[in-house]
Motif scaffolding. Sequence first.
Motif, PDB file in Angstrom:
ATOM      1  N   PRO A 123     -49.912  46.899-181.748  1.00 41.23           N
ATOM      2  CA  PRO A 123     -49.619  47.607-180.542  1.00 41.23           C
ATOM      3  C   PRO A 123     -50.713  48.960-180.046  1.00 41.23           C
ATOM      4  O   PRO A 123     -50.777  48.909-178.964  1.00 41.23           O
ATOM      5  CB  PRO A 123     -48.170  47.404-179.790  1.00 41.23           C
ATOM      6  CG  PRO A 123     -47.796  48.461-181.728  1.00 41.23           C
ATOM      7  CD  PRO A 123     -48.708  47.528-182.184  1.00 41.23           C
ATOM      8  N   ARG A 124     -51.469  49.325-180.947  1.00 41.41           N
ATOM      9  CA  ARG A 124     -52.267  50.863-180.434  1.00 41.41           C
ATOM     10  C   ARG A 124     -53.225  49.965-179.869  1.00 41.41           C
ATOM     11  O   ARG A 124     -53.700  51.386-179.090  1.00 41.41           O
ATOM     12  CB  ARG A 124     -52.567  51.804-181.888  1.00 41.41           C
ATOM     13  CG  ARG A 124     -50.729  51.784-182.240  1.00 41.41           C
ATOM     14  CD  ARG A 124     -51.245  53.165-183.606  1.00 41.41           C
ATOM     15  NE  ARG A 124     -51.079  52.247-184.920  1.00 41.41           N
ATOM     16  CZ  ARG A 124     -51.429  52.482-186.306  1.00 41.41           C
ATOM     17  NH1 ARG A 124     -51.099  54.078-186.203  1.00 41.41           N
ATOM     18  NH2 ARG A 124     -51.356  51.450-186.543  1.00 41.41           N
ATOM     19  N   TYR A 125     -53.542  48.830-180.442  1.00 37.01           N
ATOM     20  CA  TYR A 125     -55.091  48.624-179.843  1.00 37.01           C
ATOM     21  C   TYR A 125     -54.617  47.322-179.382  1.00 37.01           C
ATOM     22  O   TYR A 125     -55.863  47.135-178.750  1.00 37.01           O
ATOM     23  CB  TYR A 125     -55.823  47.993-181.642  1.00 37.01           C
ATOM     24  CG  TYR A 125     -55.668  49.262-182.567  1.00 37.01           C
ATOM     25  CD1 TYR A 125     -56.903  49.404-182.243  1.00 37.01           C
ATOM     26  CD2 TYR A 125     -55.088  49.393-183.482  1.00 37.01           C
ATOM     27  CE1 TYR A 125     -57.036  50.658-183.230  1.00 37.01           C
ATOM     28  CE2 TYR A 125     -55.683  49.735-184.550  1.00 37.01           C
ATOM     29  CZ  TYR A 125     -56.233  51.178-184.386  1.00 37.01           C
ATOM     30  OH  TYR A 125     -56.817  51.143-185.752  1.00 37.01           O
ATOM     31  N   ASP A 126     -53.328  47.770-178.021  1.00 30.48           N
ATOM     32  CA  ASP A 126     -53.529  46.702-177.090  1.00 30.48           C
ATOM     33  C   ASP A 126     -55.026  47.051-175.298  1.00 30.48           C
ATOM     34  O   ASP A 126     -55.267  45.565-175.461  1.00 30.48           O
ATOM     35  CB  ASP A 126     -52.188  46.456-176.253  1.00 30.48           C
ATOM     36  CG  ASP A 126     -50.975  45.476-177.134  1.00 30.48           C
ATOM     37  OD1 ASP A 126     -51.431  45.381-177.912  1.00 30.48           O
ATOM     38  OD2 ASP A 126     -50.046  46.430-177.147  1.00 30.48           O
ATOM     39  N   PHE A 127     -54.887  47.278-174.962  1.00 34.23           N
ATOM     40  CA  PHE A 127     -56.126  48.341-174.590  1.00 34.23           C
ATOM     41  C   PHE A 127     -57.215  50.407-174.935  1.00 34.23           C
ATOM     42  O   PHE A 127     -56.349  50.815-174.141  1.00 34.23           O
ATOM     43  CB  PHE A 127     -54.571  49.050-173.065  1.00 34.23           C
ATOM     44  CG  PHE A 127     -54.024  47.858-173.163  1.00 34.23           C
ATOM     45  CD1 PHE A 127     -53.850  46.707-172.994  1.00 34.23           C
ATOM     46  CD2 PHE A 127     -52.619  47.980-173.169  1.00 34.23           C
ATOM     47  CE1 PHE A 127     -53.219  45.966-172.143  1.00 34.23           C
ATOM     48  CE2 PHE A 127     -51.545  47.190-172.765  1.00 34.23           C
ATOM     49  CZ  PHE A 127     -51.951  46.364-173.035  1.00 34.23           C
ATOM     50  N   PRO A 128     -58.198  49.269-175.866  1.00 33.49           N
ATOM     51  CA  PRO A 128     -58.919  50.644-176.270  1.00 33.49           C
ATOM     52  C   PRO A 128     -59.330  51.128-175.209  1.00 33.49           C
ATOM     53  O   PRO A 128     -60.040  50.965-174.424  1.00 33.49           O
ATOM     54  CB  PRO A 128     -59.864  50.049-176.959  1.00 33.49           C
ATOM     55  CG  PRO A 128     -59.081  48.910-177.260  1.00 33.49           C
ATOM     56  CD  PRO A 128     -58.611  48.452-175.968  1.00 33.49           C
ATOM     57  N   GLY A 129     -59.185  52.464-175.174  1.00 27.94           N
ATOM     58  CA  GLY A 129     -59.298  53.898-174.885  1.00 27.94           C
ATOM     59  C   GLY A 129     -59.536  53.921-173.399  1.00 27.94           C
ATOM     60  O   GLY A 129     -59.379  54.394-172.445  1.00 27.94           O
ATOM     61  N   ASN A 130     -57.575  52.767-172.936  1.00 28.71           N
ATOM     62  CA  ASN A 130     -57.114  53.583-171.759  1.00 28.71           C
ATOM     63  C   ASN A 130     -55.487  54.142-171.949  1.00 28.71           C
ATOM     64  O   ASN A 130     -55.032  53.387-172.543  1.00 28.71           O
ATOM     65  CB  ASN A 130     -57.359  51.856-171.251  1.00 28.71           C
ATOM     66  CG  ASN A 130     -56.535  51.660-169.740  1.00 28.71           C
ATOM     67  OD1 ASN A 130     -55.085  52.520-169.059  1.00 28.71           O
ATOM     68  ND2 ASN A 130     -57.158  51.243-168.355  1.00 28.71           N
ATOM     69  N   LYS A 131     -55.552  54.997-171.131  1.00 28.34           N
ATOM     70  CA  LYS A 131     -53.828  55.484-171.217  1.00 28.34           C
ATOM     71  C   LYS A 131     -53.338  55.063-170.675  1.00 28.34           C
ATOM     72  O   LYS A 131     -51.510  55.452-170.990  1.00 28.34           O
ATOM     73  CB  LYS A 131     -54.624  57.154-171.603  1.00 28.34           C
ATOM     74  CG  LYS A 131     -55.388  57.852-172.049  1.00 28.34           C
ATOM     75  CD  LYS A 131     -55.539  59.130-172.202  1.00 28.34           C
ATOM     76  CE  LYS A 131     -56.589  59.622-173.274  1.00 28.34           C
ATOM     77  NZ  LYS A 131     -56.651  61.276-173.411  1.00 28.34           N
ATOM     78  N   ILE A 132     -53.925  53.825-169.126  1.00 30.37           N
ATOM     79  CA  ILE A 132     -52.501  53.941-167.949  1.00 30.37           C
ATOM     80  C   ILE A 132     -51.937  52.631-168.711  1.00 30.37           C
ATOM     81  O   ILE A 132     -50.357  52.811-169.103  1.00 30.37           O
ATOM     82  CB  ILE A 132     -53.457  53.868-167.057  1.00 30.37           C
ATOM     83  CG1 ILE A 132     -53.872  55.407-166.850  1.00 30.37           C
ATOM     84  CG2 ILE A 132     -52.014  53.752-165.712  1.00 30.37           C
ATOM     85  CD1 ILE A 132     -53.163  56.488-166.324  1.00 30.37           C
ATOM     86  N   LEU A 133     -53.268  51.287-169.296  1.00 28.49           N
ATOM     87  CA  LEU A 133     -52.142  50.797-169.306  1.00 28.49           C
ATOM     88  C   LEU A 133     -51.398  50.867-170.192  1.00 28.49           C
ATOM     89  O   LEU A 133     -49.449  49.341-170.678  1.00 28.49           O
ATOM     90  CB  LEU A 133     -52.414  49.727-170.132  1.00 28.49           C
ATOM     91  CG  LEU A 133     -54.262  48.786-168.748  1.00 28.49           C
ATOM     92  CD1 LEU A 133     -55.145  48.044-168.628  1.00 28.49           C
ATOM     93  CD2 LEU A 133     -52.968  48.150-167.807  1.00 28.49           C
TER      94      LEU A 133
END
Length: 361
Positions: A123-133
């Motif tokens: 799950p750490r790679y669900d939204f690379p570079g996005n801290k909000i999602l």
Amino acid sequence: MKYTNSAQEAGHIVFVHPSLMGGGAERVSLALASYFVSHGIRFTYFLTKSNVIEYDVPDGVEVCSEFADASLKPLDQVKLIRRFVSERPKATVISFLPHQNMYTLMATIGLPNRVIVSVRNDPRYDFPGNKILPFIRNMLYRRSDAIVFQTKSQASLMPRYLQTNSKIILNPISSELPEPYSGLRRKAIVTAGRLELQKNHSMTIRSFELFHKKHPEYILEIFGKGSLQSELENLVHSLDMDDSIKFMGFSSDALLHIRTASAFVMSSKFEGLSNSMLESLCMGVPTICTKCGGGGAEAVIRNGVNGILVDIDDDIAESEALNKIVEDKSYSNHLSNNALMLRRSLSLETIGNEWANLLFK
């Protein structure tokens, strides 16, 4: 498992997914679809992004793809999902992928349906570079009726308040998985997976090149397609390995190649639980995997007992593992025989029952 009449009457599963094109989540969902329709439970796919279907859909499984469109914006997806599900108030809704999970949970706010989401990767790679999602994801996941993880390691990477509403269910092995091969194995090493950074095929190529110096009669077959194909082909060319490394593309016959190979290799940087790895193990193919993020390989492989685990990007360790497998037949047979014990525990009936107990408890 026997279902009561009331469970069968109310037993309708709606599976929300972008498409039925090549992918591990699709393969698992299709196996589960086959299990449920064979037990008298209605199963419907609601596709949102593409109506292209690359897999064989089991008899009796319904597919609604008339609204699928690659240009659909998130809010449009939410509206379509809500309209479809609201017309089926007794259906249990399942979703597997992070964006689709969020859209499905938003779409079902205020509806009576049970909603189950599943985490299929680290799950750490669900939204690379996005801290909000990730924050929004976690808030939405709180309103699910259950979260299904593939491994304990996956679950441990999520907030504790989400772990309390979770269940660990491994991937099932298709009932159509070929039987173990008992003949002379081909002088071929096989890997399978999308040609993307996550799968780390460059490590497999580098490791095979080291192995090939000692065993030049072997070839490497790479099954899968993706955005890095040209880059990987250039790497192969730079190593002067064009005649020994073959890009096989997406193939429905991949399992037949894996089944007869001398070894299967998975070099992923992170995984949920690789279907190709599980299928290789359950066909008794000597299997080498990285200790990838998400803990997928370590959930089922005991190093040196039913497979081999190596560190990510340790090309030398992976090449040495290949050497040991092809040079020591008693060792490779030891790995194969122990790996086959997974076949029963991961059978579709066993894993299907675990899902059924969750859905119809």
